[in-house]
Design a protein around this motif. Structure first.
Motif, short mmCIF file in Angstrom:
data_model
loop_
_atom_site.label_atom_id
_atom_site.label_comp_id
_atom_site.label_asym_id
_atom_site.label_seq_id
_atom_site.Cartn_x
_atom_site.Cartn_y
_atom_site.Cartn_z
N VAL A 235 -3.90 6.65 -16.48
CA VAL A 235 -4.47 6.08 -17.58
C VAL A 235 -5.76 5.04 -17.28
CG1 VAL A 235 -4.12 4.70 -19.59
CG2 VAL A 235 -2.30 6.34 -18.93
N ASP A 236 -7.01 5.31 -18.28
CA ASP A 236 -8.05 4.58 -17.94
C ASP A 236 -7.69 3.16 -18.79
OD1 ASP A 236 -10.38 3.13 -17.98
OD2 ASP A 236 -11.54 4.99 -18.59
N SER A 237 -7.76 2.04 -18.12
CA SER A 237 -7.36 0.90 -18.52
C SER A 237 -8.41 0.23 -19.55
CB SER A 237 -7.29 -0.44 -17.51
OG SER A 237 -8.32 -0.50 -16.71
N HIS A 238 -9.72 0.76 -19.68
CA HIS A 238 -10.55 0.66 -20.73
C HIS A 238 -9.96 0.83 -22.11
CE1 HIS A 238 -13.34 0.96 -17.23
NE2 HIS A 238 -14.08 -0.10 -17.98
N THR A 239 -8.94 2.00 -21.98
CA THR A 239 -8.48 2.60 -23.27
C THR A 239 -6.92 2.25 -23.51
OG1 THR A 239 -8.22 4.74 -22.36
CG2 THR A 239 -10.46 4.49 -23.40
N GLY A 240 -6.46 2.03 -22.44
CA GLY A 240 -4.84 1.68 -22.50
C GLY A 240 -4.57 0.77 -21.40
N LEU A 241 -3.03 0.78 -21.34
CA LEU A 241 -2.44 -0.06 -20.06
C LEU A 241 -1.99 0.97 -19.28
CD1 LEU A 241 -1.68 -2.51 -18.71
CD2 LEU A 241 0.23 -2.75 -20.31
N PRO A 242 -2.31 1.00 -17.85
CA PRO A 242 -1.67 1.94 -17.14
C PRO A 242 -0.28 1.34 -16.57
CG PRO A 242 -4.14 1.67 -16.42
CD PRO A 242 -3.58 0.47 -17.66
N ARG A 243 0.72 2.34 -16.60
CA ARG A 243 1.77 1.79 -16.00
C ARG A 243 1.91 2.49 -14.62
NH1 ARG A 243 7.27 0.46 -18.39
NH2 ARG A 243 8.83 0.72 -16.88
N VAL A 244 2.16 1.61 -13.57
CA VAL A 244 2.18 2.19 -12.23
C VAL A 244 3.86 2.04 -11.68
CG1 VAL A 244 1.52 1.87 -9.91
CG2 VAL A 244 -0.10 1.47 -11.64
N GLU A 245 4.28 3.43 -11.63
CA GLU A 245 5.82 3.17 -11.03
C GLU A 245 5.95 3.67 -9.49
OE1 GLU A 245 8.39 2.52 -12.82
OE2 GLU A 245 7.93 2.76 -14.95
N LYS A 246 6.16 2.66 -8.93
CA LYS A 246 6.44 2.80 -7.36
C LYS A 246 6.90 1.59 -6.93
CE LYS A 246 2.00 2.90 -6.02
NZ LYS A 246 0.83 3.27 -5.07
N SER A 247 7.51 1.62 -5.69
CA SER A 247 8.40 0.52 -5.49
C SER A 247 7.67 -0.41 -4.78
CB SER A 247 9.53 1.10 -4.26
OG SER A 247 8.67 1.62 -3.08
N ARG A 248 8.13 -1.79 -4.46
CA ARG A 248 7.51 -2.85 -3.76
C ARG A 248 7.04 -2.32 -2.53
NH1 ARG A 248 6.63 -8.78 -4.20
NH2 ARG A 248 5.49 -9.08 -2.05
N ASP A 249 7.97 -1.75 -1.64
CA ASP A 249 7.66 -1.25 -0.40
C ASP A 249 6.46 -0.18 -0.34
OD1 ASP A 249 9.62 -2.75 0.85
OD2 ASP A 249 11.06 -0.99 1.01
N GLU A 250 6.36 0.71 -1.18
CA GLU A 250 5.43 1.70 -1.66
C GLU A 250 4.04 1.14 -1.89
OE1 GLU A 250 3.62 5.51 -1.27
OE2 GLU A 250 5.30 4.59 -0.29
N TRP A 251 4.06 -0.06 -2.66
CA TRP A 251 3.01 -0.92 -3.10
C TRP A 251 2.57 -1.55 -1.79
CZ3 TRP A 251 2.51 -6.21 -3.11
CH2 TRP A 251 1.25 -6.70 -3.56
N GLU A 252 3.30 -2.13 -1.18
CA GLU A 252 2.74 -2.94 0.05
C GLU A 252 2.12 -2.13 1.36
OE1 GLU A 252 6.10 -5.04 1.62
OE2 GLU A 252 6.07 -6.66 -0.09
N LYS A 253 2.64 -0.72 1.14
CA LYS A 253 2.17 0.08 2.13
C LYS A 253 0.90 0.89 1.83
CE LYS A 253 3.51 4.63 4.18
NZ LYS A 253 4.32 5.92 4.37
N VAL A 254 0.60 1.12 0.67
CA VAL A 254 -0.56 1.87 0.17
C VAL A 254 -1.66 0.97 -0.53
CG1 VAL A 254 -1.34 3.64 -1.61
CG2 VAL A 254 0.91 3.92 -0.10
N ASP A 255 -1.11 0.07 -1.47
CA ASP A 255 -2.27 -0.64 -2.29
C ASP A 255 -2.64 -1.80 -1.72
OD1 ASP A 255 -2.26 1.27 -4.98
OD2 ASP A 255 -0.13 0.81 -4.39
N LEU A 256 -1.65 -2.36 -1.04
CA LEU A 256 -1.83 -3.93 -0.75
C LEU A 256 -2.89 -4.17 0.59
CD1 LEU A 256 -1.23 -7.25 -0.48
CD2 LEU A 256 0.73 -6.49 0.47
#
Length: 555
Positions: A235-256
């Motif tokens: 979802v484009d956050s200009h037009t709506g609120l994106p919901r990111v469904e991932k575990s804390r571990d996966e977030w720490e591995k990929v996005d952080l």
């Protein structure tokens, strides 16, 4: 005591730094941004504290706001400066005409700010990521970040950011809302895509830090974005609120990792994302308004004490559950320092002042944010920056040297993903048809290299078809299918995301440039002709195919 009210900004800095050096027994330090060295953190803190001590509540609230510039002249913004004492402005394309006008606008805004009581210079910012997100109507156009990722060379990142910073500086722009530190792992991401360096956290970290460092070295504040990560959204956050469904571990591995690296390197500023990541905060609030995300994770867990700016507060992703004044208050409560583009500046200022008066936000808490903002302005030399030379600006932006640097990045990025029957490089006497995205530029570059460019695929030895995000536009596959059905070998030049290849099974050759700027189209033509070897490597996986991160053919 001499104060900001009775001294010009430069005199204040010189007085305070001279006193500090006398007390510390050190050599004199310049205020940064000019010919001297950057002040030490202690010296910057002293200057900021002096400035802060002489501010009233209205001025403090103003420093937290970065407003959208109005019109094309400083005079059109005089009312905003007088009423709100803003900490900065952000430029958009409608504010910008040519190099001289932009420089005059920047000088005029700084002059107005200097005469408006606070005497604190403005952050003058812009979204000049390069590639698809570029606001300047002048200057050098580099490819998008994913092209830099494909090069695998941090020197390409430093070149792109360094040239951009020097051109911005010549126009009086001292802050860039770049680089993008999002790790793009979602092929359907509607808002990041080629703005990201790729899908590998280590690659994104390396390239984003290289760019941030180059910005800082050339006197422009970088803003790494979008924490806690916008790379796995649909979802484009200009037009709506994106919901990111991932575990804390996966977030720490990929996005952080890119943001963790940014904190370790004390990058000037970090921008929040209007995304909802339940594993970090299950309240339903976007990260921009989340105390758990900003104060909890970014400040407390990671230890970041630099400037945190919101993403634009006029975006729908942050306006789902509160009015605009409440959004401003909640962003500051959550740990943000700068409120970017509040849609109602007066409403935001009134709401924040009321929150302080009521004790909802303590003045000490407000001071924390203002202090960070002022220290950054001191460190980057804003307080002793001279007006830019409006006459010289046009000669600096878009110079031949800078254009060569952009072409070098584009050449290094081209990635060959398919080459059936060695259709590439083109034979020197081949007749070539060119259609689709970028056809005019690619044709011109091929003709300059000596190729005969014909009008139709039926008359050509090879048909070149340009695409730009064909996954979302099935009609772009039509010329590929038509040429293939006529028996003409087809080479696709993908100028958006490389994911198009999944939709184009009939292509005999496939080049990815990751960008639709002119230098990328020229690079494509040079690769088609074999003038440059396509040495780029995929910076992402391609779903639905056997192509993976790191793939790439060569001649």
């Amino acid at each position: 005591m001499l104060t900001r009210r009775t001294l010009a900004p430069l005199a204040v800095v010189l007085l305070l730094l001279s006193s500090a050096c006398d007390a510390d027994g050190g050599a004199g330090a310049g205020a940064g941004g000019g010919d001297g060295e950057s002040p030490s953190p202690d010296d910057a803190a002293r200057v900021a504290e002096e400035l802060l001590a002489d501010m009233d509540l209205d001025e403090k609230v103003g420093q937290t706001m970065v407003l959208t510039a109005q019109g094309t002249t400083a005079e059109e913004n005089a009312g905003l400066i007088e009423e709100h004492h803003p900490g900065g402005f952000i430029y958009f394309s409608e504010n910008l005409e040519d190099a001289e006008q932009i420089a005059e606008l920047s000088n005029g805004l700084q002059e107005q700010a200097a005469g408006n009581g606070t005497d604190v210079p403005l952050f003058l910012g812009i979204d000049q990521e390069q590639g698809m997100v570029s606001r300047l109507p002048v200057g050098t156009r580099f490819p998008d970040a994913m092209a830099v990722g494909a090069s695998r060379d941090p020197e390409m990142a430093r070149s792109r950011a360094g040239v951009t910073a020097r051109e911005l500086g010549a126009l009086g722009i001292n802050l860039d809302y770049a680089p993008v530190a999002d790790v793009n792992v979602n092929a359907a991401n509607p808002v990041i895509g080629i703005r990201s360096f790729g899908s590998d956290p280590e690659l994104v970290s390396e390239m984003a830090l290289a760019e941030a460092g180059a910005f800082e070295e050339d006197g422009v504040v970088p803003v790494m974005k979008h924490f806690p990560g916008h790379g796995d959204t649909d979802v484009d956050s200009h037009t709506g609120l994106p919901r990111v469904e991932k575990s804390r571990d996966e977030w720490e591995k990929v996005d952080l990792p890119p943001f963790e690296s940014a904190v370790e390197e004390n990058v000037d500023a970090i921008m929040t994302a209007h995304v909802f990541l339940p594993e970090l905060d299950d309240s339903g609030e976007p990260s921009t308004l989340s105390d758990n995300v900003i104060n909890g994770v970014l400040r407390d867990e990671l230890g970041y004490d630099g400037v945190v700016t919101t993403d634009a507060l006029n975006m729908e992703g942050v306006r789902q559950t509160h009015d605009d004044g409440e959004i401003a208050v909640r962003a500051l409560e959550a740990g943000a320092d700068q409120l970017l583009m509040p849609p109602d500046a007066a409403g935001a200022a009134d709401a924040v002042r009321a929150a302080v008066d009521e004790g909802r936000i303590s003045e000490d808490r407000l001071d924390e944010s203002v202090r960070r903002i002022l220290e950054l302005k001191v460190r980057r030399g804003l307080l002793d920056a001279e007006p830019v030379d409006t006459g010289a600006a046009a000669g600096t932006v878009g110079s031949a040297e800078n254009e060569e640097a952009a072409q070098e990045v584009a050449d290094a990025s081209v990635t060959l993903l398919r080459n059936e029957d060695d259709v590439l490089p083109l034979d020197s006497d081949a007749a070539v048809s060119v259609s689709g995205a970028g056809a005019e530029e690619i044709s011109a570059a091929l003709e300059e290299l000596g190729y005969q460019v014909t009008g139709s695929a039926g008359d050509a030895d090879v048909a070149v078809v340009g695409t730009e995000d064909a996954r979302s536009d099935p009609e772009q596959a039509a010329p590929v299918e038509a040429a293939a059905s006529a028996g003409t070998p087809v080479v696709v030049v993908a100028q958006g995301t490389p994911y198009d290849i999944e939709e184009l099974p009939d292509a005999d050759g496939y080049l990815a440039t990751y960008s639709a700027v002119d230098v990328s189209r020229t690079a494509a033509a040079r690769a088609l002709a074999g003038e440059v070897d396509p040495t780029g490597k995929l910076p992402v996986d391609i779903p639905g195919t056997d192509l993976e991160y790191g793939d790439g053919l060569e001649y």
